[in-house]
Design an enzyme around this catalytic site. Structure first.
Site, mmCIF file in Angstrom:
data_model
loop_
_atom_site.group_PDB
_atom_site.id
_atom_site.type_symbol
_atom_site.label_atom_id
_atom_site.label_comp_id
_atom_site.label_asym_id
_atom_site.label_seq_id
_atom_site.Cartn_x
_atom_site.Cartn_y
_atom_site.Cartn_z
ATOM 1 N N ARG A 86 5.578 63.907 71.819
ATOM 2 C CA ARG A 86 4.934 62.955 72.347
ATOM 3 C C ARG A 86 4.113 61.681 71.031
ATOM 4 N NH1 ARG A 86 0.789 64.549 76.462
ATOM 5 N NH2 ARG A 86 0.231 62.225 76.422
ATOM 6 N N ALA B 215 -20.508 38.527 33.699
ATOM 7 C CA ALA B 215 -19.565 38.075 34.608
ATOM 8 C C ALA B 215 -18.229 37.715 34.186
ATOM 9 C CB ALA B 215 -20.035 36.765 35.446
ATOM 10 N N TYR C 33 -4.254 48.578 30.697
ATOM 11 C CA TYR C 33 -2.891 48.851 30.942
ATOM 12 C C TYR C 33 -2.242 48.101 29.907
ATOM 13 C CZ TYR C 33 1.191 50.178 33.598
ATOM 14 O OH TYR C 33 2.459 50.885 33.943
ATOM 15 N N TYR D 250 -13.841 43.722 36.326
ATOM 16 C CA TYR D 250 -12.974 45.067 36.501
ATOM 17 C C TYR D 250 -13.142 45.948 35.386
ATOM 18 C CZ TYR D 250 -9.260 48.459 36.443
ATOM 19 O OH TYR D 250 -8.417 49.471 36.333
#
Ligand code: UD1
Ligand code: CA
Length: 448
Positions: A15, A360, A367, A346
């Site tokens: 079900r 800021a 990467y 980040y």
């Protein structure tokens, strides 16, 4: 007394209408199977046996992720709950003690209930519940406090169907006795199955004792369809919110806080509205998670503040009194005590020393399209706004980077790095440029 868990997880779950085995559908971010296994873990079982069938390989992998020592046995044909338990018995060779049978699709059984069941003195103890709607559950036929037998709905008389005390499926029984009784089972019944439930009648016929321990119906909730899975998630969240508040966590809008199976939050932590905890989150006492944060696989220490609108990804480790502000993403990075990352940043694959301030718009460019690289920032440093830290790179203790710098080379302790073009200022040129641009626009409009 030693305990062995037998968890039935062979069912297909037709079900659910899914390619995924039913017991692997998640509740609180992890397979529902883990919930049953975790409840059983509270009994400190000597052995855990999981009976697999549909999607055996995937179920085995999930079972072993939760408990690497779990033994998985295959029930190749689904011939009933008694037959399923029989498949588990060879794995209990040499075990002596009590076996507890659980279902992998019944995730809400609590540790407390299992402990009450394990403490029962009868030869066979069945976990029962008073059903609001007994439907097709097996019925518990009792005489005073003694359990006489369990009758399946399909085989029950009208009078037996009127019984409201139902079988949850959870059972506690001496393992050797269980092995003996299982060998006496037949499939001579309405379903043509080997019913585990028949061991009660067989034990009574031997003059042994059987009794019922009861629990709330909510604990026995089984999941057979997507709608029940959704309802189970709602029930799980409700329970976790209540538990968190009971243990001293402030939830400013409890109905909008979403927990995972393993979320841990310390006393006097404050959680704002619309916060989602993915798997693997620990929040220490007196930390504050403000509105609209998403956290996963991270650790937030005492007194730290996060958000609003922050994202902590796996490996984010925030020491005491760290402040992470709005639109900040942190992944696989350790922020030492008192670090401040206020806005639009980040930090990935990084280490930031204590009391450093990250301006800021700072980005660790971790990467290069092929590999990930680390950024290391020392203590008490000041990273100017909009610094790009092109990893691998190190910024020393007490160092500074100028706003807008692209830092590609290591910065020694105490140094100031400026990595941007020098500013040129041309007096009056803005006014001339505006005039030129406006004239060009006017010519263009005139040509239309
Ligand atoms: C079973 C009980 C019933 C009880 C109900 C509670 C029996 C005969 N009946 O009925 O008394 O009220 O649970 O929900 O035990 N499973 C296997 N292999 C099998 C059969 C079942 O692994 O061959 C597993 C299923 O995946 C499931 C559990 O055992 O997790 C129960 O099976 P299910 O078919 O749902 O049993 P019910 O008919 O609901
Ligand atoms: Ca069922």
């Amino acid at each position: 007394m030693a305990t062995a868990l037998i968890i039935l997880a062979a069912g297909q779950g037709t079900r659910m209408n899914s390619d995924r085995p039913k017991v692997l559908h998640p509740i609180g971010g992890v397979p529902m199977l883990w919930h049953a296994m975790a409840a059983g873990d509270s009994l400190f079982p000597e052995t855990t046996v999981v009976v697999t069938g549909h999607g055996a390989e995937a179920v085995e992998k999930a079972a072993k992720t939760h408990n690497p020592e779990a033994i998985c046995v295959l029930q190749a044909e689904r011939l009933g709950t008694g037959h399923a338990v029989r498949q588990a018995m060879p794995a209990l060779e040499g075990f002596s003690g009590r076996a507890i049978v659980l279902y992998g699709d019944t995730p809400f059984i609590t540790a407390e209930t299992l402990e009450r069941l394990a403490e029962a003195r009868a030869d066979v103890t069945v976990l029962g519940f008073e059903a609001a709607d007994p439907g097709r559950y097996g019925r518990l036929v009792t005489q005073g406090t003694a359990l006489e037998r369990i009758v399946e709905w399909k085989d029950a008389t009208e009078a037996e169907r009127a019984i409201r005390l139902c079988n949850s499926g959870v059972m506690a029984i001496d393992a050797d006795l269980l092995a003996g009784l299982l060998s006496e089972l037949t499939n001579d019944n309405a379903a043509g199955e080997y019913y585990l439930t028949d061991v009660v009648g067989l034990a009574r016929a031997r003059g042994l004792s059987a009794e019922v321990v009861t629990c709330d119906e909510a604990e026995t909730l089984g999941i057979n369809a997507r709608s029940e899975l959704a309802a189970a998630e709602v029930a799980f969240q409700a329970r976790r919110r209540a538990d968190a508040m009971e243990t001293g966590v402030t939830l400013l809008a409890p109905e909008s806080t979403f927990f995972s199976f393993d979320t841990v939050i310390g006393r006097d932590a404050v959680i704002g509205p619309n916060v989602v905890f993915g798997p693997g989150v620990t929040i220490e006492s007196e930390a504050e998670i403000r509105a609209f944060c998403h956290l996963e696989g991270c650790h937030v220490s005492r007194g730290a503040t996060v958000g609003p609108f922050a994202r902590l990804r796996p490996g984010a480790e925030l020491a005491e009194d760290v402040h992470v502000g709005n639109f900040v993403e942190i992944k696989n990075a350790t922020l030492d005590e008192g670090v401040k990352v206020g806005h639009l940043t980040y930090l990935g694959d990084a280490h930031v020393g204590e009391h450093t301030n990250i301006g800021a718009g700072t980005v660790t460019c971790n990467y290069d399209g092929v590999s990930k690289h680390r950024t290391t920032i020392g203590a008490r440093a000041f990273i100017g706004s909009d610094t790009m830290l092109v990893a691998p790179v190190k910024v020393g203790a007490d160092a500074m980077t100028a706003s807008g710098s692209v830092i590609t080379a290591d910065v020694p302790d105490g140094a100031l790095a400026v990595g941007r073009a020098r500013q040129e200022t041309k007096p009056g040129l803005a006014v001339k440029l505006f005039e030129k641009l406006k004239a060009a626009k006017a010519r263009k409009l005139a040509r239309r």
